[in-house]
Design a protein around this motif. Structure first.
Motif, PDB file in Angstrom:
ATOM      1  N   VAL A  84     -47.017   4.997   1.381  1.00 53.91           N
ATOM      2  CA  VAL A  84     -47.111   3.575   1.046  1.00 53.91           C
ATOM      3  C   VAL A  84     -45.729   2.957   0.939  1.00 53.91           C
TER       4      VAL A  84
ATOM      5  N   ASP B  76     -49.774  -2.218  -0.492  1.00 53.15           N
ATOM      6  CA  ASP B  76     -49.708  -1.861   0.919  1.00 53.15           C
ATOM      7  C   ASP B  76     -51.076  -1.656   1.544  1.00 53.15           C
ATOM      8  N   ILE B  77     -52.059  -1.170   0.786  1.00 57.21           N
ATOM      9  CA  ILE B  77     -53.381  -0.952   1.375  1.00 57.21           C
ATOM     10  C   ILE B  77     -54.320  -2.129   1.106  1.00 57.21           C
TER      11      ILE B  77
ATOM     12  N   ALA C 189     -52.954   6.797   5.439  1.00 61.81           N
ATOM     13  CA  ALA C 189     -53.229   6.248   4.112  1.00 61.81           C
ATOM     14  C   ALA C 189     -54.664   5.733   4.018  1.00 61.81           C
TER      15      ALA C 189
END
Length: 454
Positions: free
Chosen positions: A187, A192-193, A349
């Motif tokens: 990340v 970020d996700i 991720a």
């Protein structure tokens, strides 16, 4: 949904040859009895430590164990407290990004602090949010195993069921710890996700991961740092000044996870196919997919809402950051496209998140959402565009992403009283006021029905 939520996968996915190994070959022939006793002692010691840890953790997942495993796997990376130069670089990047974002959005700065995190810091500060996301899955999975037991078996098991629950919590904690270590090594920021995993009002970047990410971009590291700081700061503005958004995102993930259903008849079938004396038969049955949870219509609806909301968040951030950096960072467009592809294609991720929670966290319609926000901003201005976030009923739907022109036209059409809907919140307030005016007053009704009043 391409990955099973944790608890459904094989026990050792990292070892593709685990079924082919021969115990004699692994030991190089006959094993020394003293070495065998030594290994047995180590195994019993580790088992005792795990059981003691299980006793100190309540709930369906042993988060103490998850944290310990994650930090151990990240032990080769820099520890807590990054170097002073990275702290200064992050602070400067976030400060500059905030200045650039001010003309690009009407939402004020949302981050009150900026942080330079190591991978281990990321685990430490995001674990509370992971607990909220993973608990519903673990409860469903562990509960399914108990529900599948016949009544006689439950009664005979008695206290053993609590031990089974502890062992399940340890198993889930172990898988969560490994997954968090994988995520923490990739990340770039706390958002970020797409989900607000970190503490509120905190813009956090992971410089070590950003440095690795920069190697494939052919751009100066300082430029990449400022660009990612702008994305993080834009996310924080949205989450800080749209009070319902954080809760809605996390609650939708919870709703999806809570809807997991395991076919207990498959568990019964599994019991008839497994030979306890043959561990390979157990793993073969686990890999067969018979324990894969079935996606219910309610889950599909929750997933559609989540993907649309994620796309709207990422699309808004993409447009705002693009406006803020286009004339200031030469590589802005290239970096935007790289991140779009990174999110849309689903890297390691996203795959790890799918393994944990059972869904793919991808803003599949990011480009459509960005086009919609761009259209609304160009036609009605930044005030109207950003005011759309003020109420969940105003936010575009999946159908609006298909027909962005219709959504933009609705914002410009007059309401029933002839007032132009250039202020969405004012339009809602006028509607609510009209409903209150039309609603009969209970007090007046009581007065009319009271014969003693003159």
């Amino acid at each position: 949904m391409t990955e099973f939520p944790f608890g459904f996968g094989p026990s050792n996915p990292d070892d593709p040859d685990r079924d082919k190994k021969d115990p004699a070959e692994q030991g190089g022939g006959q094993q020394d009895p003293a070495e065998a006793f030594n290994q047995l002692g180590q195994m019993l010691s580790q088992l005792g430590q795990m059981l003691s840890q299980a006793g100190s953790s309540s709930g369906p997942v042993n988060y103490d164990l998850a944290k310990q495993i994650a930090l151990q796997k990240l032990s080769g990376q820099p520890g807590f407290g990054p170097p002073a130069d990275s702290v200064s670089a992050v602070n400067d990047a976030v400060h500059l990004a905030e200045l650039w974002l001010d003309p690009a959005t009407t939402l004020p700065a949302g981050a009150t602090t900026s942080r330079s995190w190591t991978a281990r810091d990321w685990v430490e500060h995001t674990l509370p949010t992971w607990q909220r996301l993973c608990d519903p899955v673990a409860r469903r999975v562990s509960g399914a195993w108990v529900e599948a037991l016949p009544a006689e078996a439950k009664q005979a098991a008695g206290p053993l069921l609590s031990m089974v629950g502890q062992m399940g919590g340890m198993a889930f904690g172990s898988q969560l710890g490994n997954a968090l270590a994988q995520l923490a090594s990739e990340v770039l920021t706390s958002t970020d996700i797409g989900l607000p995993l970190g503490p509120p009002n905190t813009a956090a970047l992971v410089p070590a991961n950003i440095e690795e990410f920069t190697k494939g971009l052919e751009r100066p590291s300082s430029e990449v740092m400022v660009f990612l700081a702008a994305r993080e700061a834009a996310h924080q503005r949205l989450f800080a000044h749209v009070p319902w958004l954080r809760h809605r995102l996390l609650a939708t993930v919870e709703e999806f996870a809570s809807g997991i259903r395991v076919d207990t008849s498959a568990l019964e079938q599994l019991a008839t196919q497994v030979d306890p004396a043959n561990p390979a038969s157990i793993e073969e049955a686990m890999r067969s997919g018979m324990l894969e949870p079935q996606t219910t219509p309610e889950q599909q609806a929750a997933l559609a809402r989540l993907e649309t909301l994620l796309a709207l968040v990422e699309g808004w951030v993409d447009v705002v950051v693009g406006d803020a950096t286009a004339e200031r960072l030469p590589g802005s467009d290239a970096m935007r496209e790289t991140l779009r592809r990174r999110r849309a294609s689903g890297g390691p991720a996203e795959q790890t998140f799918a393994t944990l929670v059972g869904l793919e966290l991808r803003p599949r319609r990011l480009r459509a959402a960005a086009a919609l926000w761009r259209l609304v901003g160009d036609r009605h201005g930044l005030d109207v565009r950003d005011d759309v976030w003020a109420h969940p009923d105003l936010v575009p739907t999946a159908e609006d992403l298909d027909e962005p022109m219709d959504f933009a036209d609705r914002l410009g059409k007059p309401d029933a009283e002839g007032n132009p809907i250039d202020d969405p919140i004012a339009a809602i307030e006028r509607t609510e006021q009209a409903e209150r005016t039309d609603r009969p007053n209970p007090t007046d009704s009581d007065d009319k029905d009271n014969p003693n009043d003159t």
